[in-house]
Design a protein around this motif. Sequence first.
Motif, PDB file in Angstrom:
ATOM      1  N   LEU A  79       5.012  -3.003  55.673  1.00 14.39           N
ATOM      2  CA  LEU A  79       4.148  -2.420  56.701  1.00 14.39           C
ATOM      3  C   LEU A  79       4.544  -2.888  58.098  1.00 14.39           C
ATOM      4  O   LEU A  79       4.494  -2.111  59.060  1.00 14.39           O
ATOM      5  CB  LEU A  79       2.690  -2.783  56.420  1.00 14.39           C
ATOM      6  N   ALA A  80       4.939  -4.157  58.222  1.00 14.34           N
ATOM      7  CA  ALA A  80       5.299  -4.691  59.533  1.00 14.34           C
ATOM      8  C   ALA A  80       6.561  -4.040  60.086  1.00 14.34           C
ATOM      9  O   ALA A  80       6.699  -3.872  61.309  1.00 14.34           O
ATOM     10  CB  ALA A  80       5.486  -6.209  59.451  1.00 14.34           C
ATOM     11  N   MET A  81       7.472  -3.644  59.201  1.00 13.37           N
ATOM     12  CA  MET A  81       8.726  -3.019  59.634  1.00 13.37           C
ATOM     13  C   MET A  81       8.663  -1.500  59.586  1.00 13.37           C
ATOM     14  O   MET A  81       9.701  -0.830  59.591  1.00 13.37           O
ATOM     15  CB  MET A  81       9.872  -3.534  58.757  1.00 13.37           C
ATOM     16  N   ASN A  82       7.440  -0.958  59.516  1.00 16.95           N
ATOM     17  CA  ASN A  82       7.222   0.496  59.550  1.00 16.95           C
ATOM     18  C   ASN A  82       7.956   1.223  58.418  1.00 16.95           C
ATOM     19  O   ASN A  82       8.457   2.339  58.597  1.00 16.95           O
ATOM     20  CB  ASN A  82       7.651   1.085  60.896  1.00 16.95           C
ATOM     21  N   GLY A  83       7.999   0.581  57.260  1.00 13.42           N
ATOM     22  CA  GLY A  83       8.616   1.240  56.117  1.00 13.42           C
ATOM     23  C   GLY A  83       7.838   2.464  55.678  1.00 13.42           C
ATOM     24  O   GLY A  83       8.426   3.459  55.223  1.00 13.42           O
ATOM     25  N   HIS A  84       6.507   2.436  55.835  1.00 12.20           N
ATOM     26  CA  HIS A  84       5.699   3.591  55.454  1.00 12.20           C
ATOM     27  C   HIS A  84       5.990   4.794  56.352  1.00 12.20           C
ATOM     28  O   HIS A  84       5.952   5.944  55.902  1.00 12.20           O
ATOM     29  CB  HIS A  84       4.220   3.223  55.507  1.00 12.20           C
ATOM     30  N   LEU A  85       6.300   4.535  57.619  1.00 13.08           N
ATOM     31  CA  LEU A  85       6.649   5.640  58.513  1.00 13.08           C
ATOM     32  C   LEU A  85       7.999   6.263  58.128  1.00 13.08           C
ATOM     33  O   LEU A  85       8.175   7.484  58.228  1.00 13.08           O
ATOM     34  CB  LEU A  85       6.690   5.149  59.960  1.00 13.08           C
ATOM     35  N   VAL A  86       8.925   5.427  57.691  1.00 14.41           N
ATOM     36  CA  VAL A  86      10.216   5.951  57.230  1.00 14.41           C
ATOM     37  C   VAL A  86      10.018   6.805  55.986  1.00 14.41           C
ATOM     38  O   VAL A  86      10.659   7.857  55.829  1.00 14.41           O
ATOM     39  CB  VAL A  86      11.188   4.792  56.960  1.00 14.41           C
ATOM     40  N   VAL A  87       9.136   6.382  55.096  1.00  8.05           N
ATOM     41  CA  VAL A  87       8.869   7.154  53.877  1.00  8.05           C
ATOM     42  C   VAL A  87       8.276   8.512  54.225  1.00  8.05           C
ATOM     43  O   VAL A  87       8.680   9.556  53.677  1.00  8.05           O
ATOM     44  CB  VAL A  87       7.922   6.372  52.948  1.00  8.05           C
ATOM     45  N   PHE A  88       7.330   8.544  55.157  1.00  2.37           N
ATOM     46  CA  PHE A  88       6.746   9.819  55.569  1.00  2.37           C
ATOM     47  C   PHE A  88       7.776  10.702  56.268  1.00  2.37           C
ATOM     48  O   PHE A  88       7.740  11.939  56.148  1.00  2.37           O
ATOM     49  CB  PHE A  88       5.547   9.574  56.482  1.00  2.37           C
ATOM     50  N   GLU A  89       8.695  10.086  56.999  1.00  7.06           N
ATOM     51  CA  GLU A  89       9.755  10.869  57.645  1.00  7.06           C
ATOM     52  C   GLU A  89      10.667  11.504  56.599  1.00  7.06           C
ATOM     53  O   GLU A  89      11.041  12.682  56.713  1.00  7.06           O
ATOM     54  CB  GLU A  89      10.566   9.961  58.571  1.00  7.06           C
ATOM     55  N   ILE A  90      11.032  10.727  55.566  1.00 11.72           N
ATOM     56  CA  ILE A  90      11.867  11.269  54.489  1.00 11.72           C
ATOM     57  C   ILE A  90      11.120  12.372  53.756  1.00 11.72           C
ATOM     58  O   ILE A  90      11.709  13.400  53.368  1.00 11.72           O
ATOM     59  CB  ILE A  90      12.285  10.142  53.533  1.00 11.72           C
ATOM     60  N   LEU A  91       9.822  12.195  53.559  1.00 16.73           N
ATOM     61  CA  LEU A  91       9.031  13.223  52.894  1.00 16.73           C
ATOM     62  C   LEU A  91       9.017  14.521  53.701  1.00 16.73           C
ATOM     63  O   LEU A  91       9.151  15.614  53.140  1.00 16.73           O
ATOM     64  CB  LEU A  91       7.597  12.719  52.683  1.00 16.73           C
ATOM     65  N   ALA A  92       8.870  14.404  55.021  1.00 15.32           N
ATOM     66  CA  ALA A  92       8.885  15.609  55.858  1.00 15.32           C
ATOM     67  C   ALA A  92      10.259  16.270  55.855  1.00 15.32           C
ATOM     68  O   ALA A  92      10.366  17.501  55.811  1.00 15.32           O
ATOM     69  CB  ALA A  92       8.470  15.242  57.285  1.00 15.32           C
ATOM     70  N   GLU A  93      11.319  15.461  55.876  1.00  9.93           N
ATOM     71  CA  GLU A  93      12.666  16.032  55.848  1.00  9.93           C
ATOM     72  C   GLU A  93      12.983  16.673  54.509  1.00  9.93           C
ATOM     73  O   GLU A  93      13.838  17.563  54.430  1.00  9.93           O
ATOM     74  CB  GLU A  93      13.697  14.938  56.152  1.00  9.93           C
ATOM     75  N   SER A  94      12.331  16.220  53.443  1.00 10.73           N
ATOM     76  CA  SER A  94      12.635  16.765  52.114  1.00 10.73           C
ATOM     77  C   SER A  94      12.292  18.247  52.017  1.00 10.73           C
ATOM     78  O   SER A  94      12.892  18.968  51.216  1.00 10.73           O
ATOM     79  CB  SER A  94      11.879  15.980  51.039  1.00 10.73           C
ATOM     80  N   PHE A  95      11.334  18.715  52.810  1.00  3.98           N
ATOM     81  CA  PHE A  95      10.993  20.135  52.777  1.00  3.98           C
ATOM     82  C   PHE A  95      12.078  20.996  53.429  1.00  3.98           C
ATOM     83  O   PHE A  95      12.090  22.211  53.246  1.00  3.98           O
ATOM     84  CB  PHE A  95       9.658  20.375  53.476  1.00  3.98           C
ATOM     85  N   VAL A  96      12.971  20.350  54.200  1.00  4.06           N
ATOM     86  CA  VAL A  96      14.110  21.057  54.793  1.00  4.06           C
ATOM     87  C   VAL A  96      15.358  20.886  53.941  1.00  4.06           C
ATOM     88  O   VAL A  96      16.077  21.845  53.660  1.00  4.06           O
ATOM     89  CB  VAL A  96      14.363  20.555  56.230  1.00  4.06           C
TER      90      VAL A  96
END
Length: 258
Positions: free
Chosen positions: A139-156
Amino acid sequence: MFELSNTQIGGWVGAFMLPLFRIAAMLMVMPIIGTQLVPMRVRMYFALAICVVLVPNLPPMPVVDAINLQTFLMIAQEILIGVMFGFVLQLFFQTFVVAGQIVAMQMGLGFASMVDPANGVSVAVIGQFFLMLVTLLFLAMNGHLVVFEILAESFVTLPVGSGLMVEHYWEIATKLGWVFGVALILVLPAVTALLIVNIAFGVMTRAAPQLNIFSIGFPLTLVLGLVIVWIGMADILSQYQVFATEALQLLREMARIP
């Protein structure tokens, strides 16, 4: 009277429901959010909020029939993709739990267990400590934000209805063996040091059989094990960065059509 045609319903199903199944499936399985600490209703609301934000920015979704076998197959595919994303993250987190359990067994602290409130199972105290540590680092290194970014990119990169490449995911599944290798790398110094301590106790037992080595060695092994774990914490950050990068890179490969 307000009426909806099959085309309108199919458009809504394709535009909102199909992405929602992928997002909700990942949130139900992934660590932190997918644990028992977060109520099911909160996870569903969170998935719905993410879907509402993402859908306007996604490529056009396929128009499907509201009630059709092909629609149910596409829903099952989206659920499978989301579950696989969450499963990879679970493996990354459980790597540190396995590492903690290995150390606990070697130092004789395997009997000290506690109930994991996130999963509802009994785990070793050292494993639970490592799990809490990696959660805070994630959480401190914003790993959850990276996961959400990968999830959004997966639709492309992996559009809805594109179909699953069995060979591609089988190749990725073969890479999941790094989990146990990572666990061994994490605890190898501690296990080696504790092995040397146990060998020393064995030599003492052979040299002086009259000594009650069990009454001396057991508490000493516990203390030395805790000291070794404390010293090993100095290098945990660099190891976490390497393994987290590998896990997120594997997650990004899963969200891409070869």
